[in-house]
Design a protein around this motif. Sequence first.
Motif, PDB file in Angstrom:
ATOM      1  N   ILE A 225       0.712  -0.857  -0.102  1.00 21.74           N
ATOM      2  CA  ILE A 225      -0.222  -0.123   0.609  1.00 21.74           C
ATOM      3  C   ILE A 225       0.903   1.207   0.231  1.00 21.74           C
ATOM      4  N   TYR A 226       1.580   1.384   0.883  1.00 24.02           N
ATOM      5  CA  TYR A 226       3.105   2.437   0.528  1.00 24.02           C
ATOM      6  C   TYR A 226       3.437   3.007  -0.056  1.00 24.02           C
TER       7      TYR A 226
ATOM      8  N   CYS B 245      -7.739   6.568  -4.246  1.00 26.94           N
ATOM      9  CA  CYS B 245      -8.491   5.658  -3.621  1.00 26.94           C
ATOM     10  C   CYS B 245      -9.606   5.719  -4.892  1.00 26.94           C
ATOM     11  N   LEU B 246      -9.875   7.145  -6.067  1.00 24.78           N
ATOM     12  CA  LEU B 246     -10.626   6.959  -6.605  1.00 24.78           C
ATOM     13  C   LEU B 246      -9.572   6.840  -7.611  1.00 24.78           C
ATOM     14  N   VAL B 247      -9.040   6.440  -7.945  1.00 24.54           N
ATOM     15  CA  VAL B 247      -8.795   6.147  -9.392  1.00 24.54           C
ATOM     16  C   VAL B 247      -8.442   4.872  -9.277  1.00 24.54           C
TER      17      VAL B 247
ATOM     18  N   GLU C 221      -9.628   0.287   2.019  1.00 21.40           N
ATOM     19  CA  GLU C 221     -10.005   1.004   3.120  1.00 21.40           C
ATOM     20  C   GLU C 221      -9.026   1.666   4.445  1.00 21.40           C
ATOM     21  N   ILE C 222      -7.905   0.546   3.841  1.00 22.09           N
ATOM     22  CA  ILE C 222      -6.661   0.400   4.936  1.00 22.09           C
ATOM     23  C   ILE C 222      -6.074   1.020   4.065  1.00 22.09           C
ATOM     24  N   THR C 223      -6.121   1.663   2.653  1.00 18.20           N
ATOM     25  CA  THR C 223      -4.950   2.600   2.001  1.00 18.20           C
ATOM     26  C   THR C 223      -5.497   4.096   2.533  1.00 18.20           C
TER      27      THR C 223
ATOM     28  N   PHE D 100      -2.200   1.435  10.392  1.00 18.62           N
ATOM     29  CA  PHE D 100      -2.818  -0.216   9.617  1.00 18.62           C
ATOM     30  C   PHE D 100      -3.034  -1.511  10.780  1.00 18.62           C
ATOM     31  N   LYS D 101      -4.288  -1.569  10.419  1.00 19.81           N
ATOM     32  CA  LYS D 101      -5.354  -2.674  10.724  1.00 19.81           C
ATOM     33  C   LYS D 101      -5.092  -2.463  12.192  1.00 19.81           C
TER      34      LYS D 101
END
Length: 527
Positions: free
Chosen positions: A366-367, A415-417, A428-430, A489-490
Amino acid sequence: MKMYEEINHLKKGYVYERYTRIVHDFKDYDKITKVKMLDAIYDVYSDYNNIIDVCTTRELKYLKMVLDNKLTIDDLLKNPNELKIEYLDEKYNWERENLRHKFLLDYDYYKESHIPEEILDNVKAAIKNVNWKEQKKIDELNEIIVGYCKVQGSALLNTVASFGSGITGLSEDVIWKHMLSNKLFNYYVYIVSKDFDSIGNNIPVAIHQDYYEIEEELEKQRRLQGLAGDKQIDIRIYKRLFYNDFDIQNPKIKKFLDELQKLPFFWFSAIKTIREFAMLNIDRSSLKKSIQSVPALQYHDLTNFFKIMDEAMDEMPSGALNGFTPNEVKELKVKQVKKDIKKNQSYVKQQNACLSKKDSKLFYKIYFGLLEFTNKKYKINNMKIYNQHGINPYELKGIVDKFWENKDAIVLEFCLVNPYKFNKEELEITSEFKKGIRGMFIIAKYDLEYTAFMEKDKVYMVKGLNDNIDNIISYKDLPYVVVTSVIPFKNVLTYDGMLLGMGVKMGNGFDDIVEKEYDNMMKYYHL
């Protein structure tokens, strides 16, 4: 008497040293005569404001006392045993000596005025126009910042300004302007530009004139001996040192000076060397040998005197020790040993204080996805980041900084792209990365399953990524100042894999402060 008649009896080296302190654009030693030096000094004094500027209130009051004296040489000759002239009293030795060094006094006491004829009118104008209240304020600032330079030997001009501001409440800009323009400050402190590998080139440095010749050796000894610490500041000591070579109120130093003056030799000739040894905090064997070799002392038993001298010098601040005295350093080292023992006894090796391998892999996915998205958006460089292995996180610093400057907008757009087709859970995590915090933290303590990151009034309980953080930074180095990012994170907090140490020694009292504040702060396991 005119000073031009007296200057022939003074050594050129002495005149040159004073000339360079008073005249801003001074010439090289071999390119100017003593008379020309005096010309340049008195040209500076042709503006009476410069006479005020180069003197303390004590010196100006002494000049006024001389000007106000109405006794003539005939009065002295008629009643030599009955008349006592106040300005000839021994209590004014400091004023007389320093005014002579500035060529504002001649050397003949038995005159109605012993201010040199060439500048008498300028001195009168200075005394007539001095603002005594304002002059006292200027004195108070100089006593502190010149005293600080005298304790340290040399210091970054920025550090002197910061110190002066902290004590006086004046802004650092005001103190900077004062140091660059005030003639009394520049009489005692020489400003040069130096290059430093760690902080850059052409950095202004203040060097106390008394230690100019040993400045390189002082820097060497400071690298070898210097320590960080929280030195208790006693302004009275700085003020005493401004007016004296030593803290004459210290009983051990006072006793030493008394014993030194009892020895049958020109004791004042040893003062400069003693001060230099104290400033450098080096082995005193050669100093003692030098004193013992004086012909008048060769057959004296100096055992007790040297013991008294050692006790006194252990009470003298050393620039090599960053202003601490040798005795203070001994006390700090004892305290540090006790703290190290306490650390060893209280330390518990971390277990399960990092993410699982599966979660760590997901975090980097993710990062690094966010960082690659940032890199492409802002065209920072050509690095491939997403799903790459073996990347040194510190090579990403420029991209990381850009991401954290714009994290809310970048995370939302990402998150949109959804450029890498993350599933719903991953998105969701992002989105939670928006809550992340980047800044300076203090790694304060290692818990069994967490690492405590302090920031202002909060403590964040953080998990490592691939490893427990106590395997990266030793518990012996805590508290440790870093620049990093705390990220949710989680349902836990972690960091971004970069712990940029500040490389700053925070001082011996720092860990006490951190420990006390840590106990009183709320602990956060979520953002």
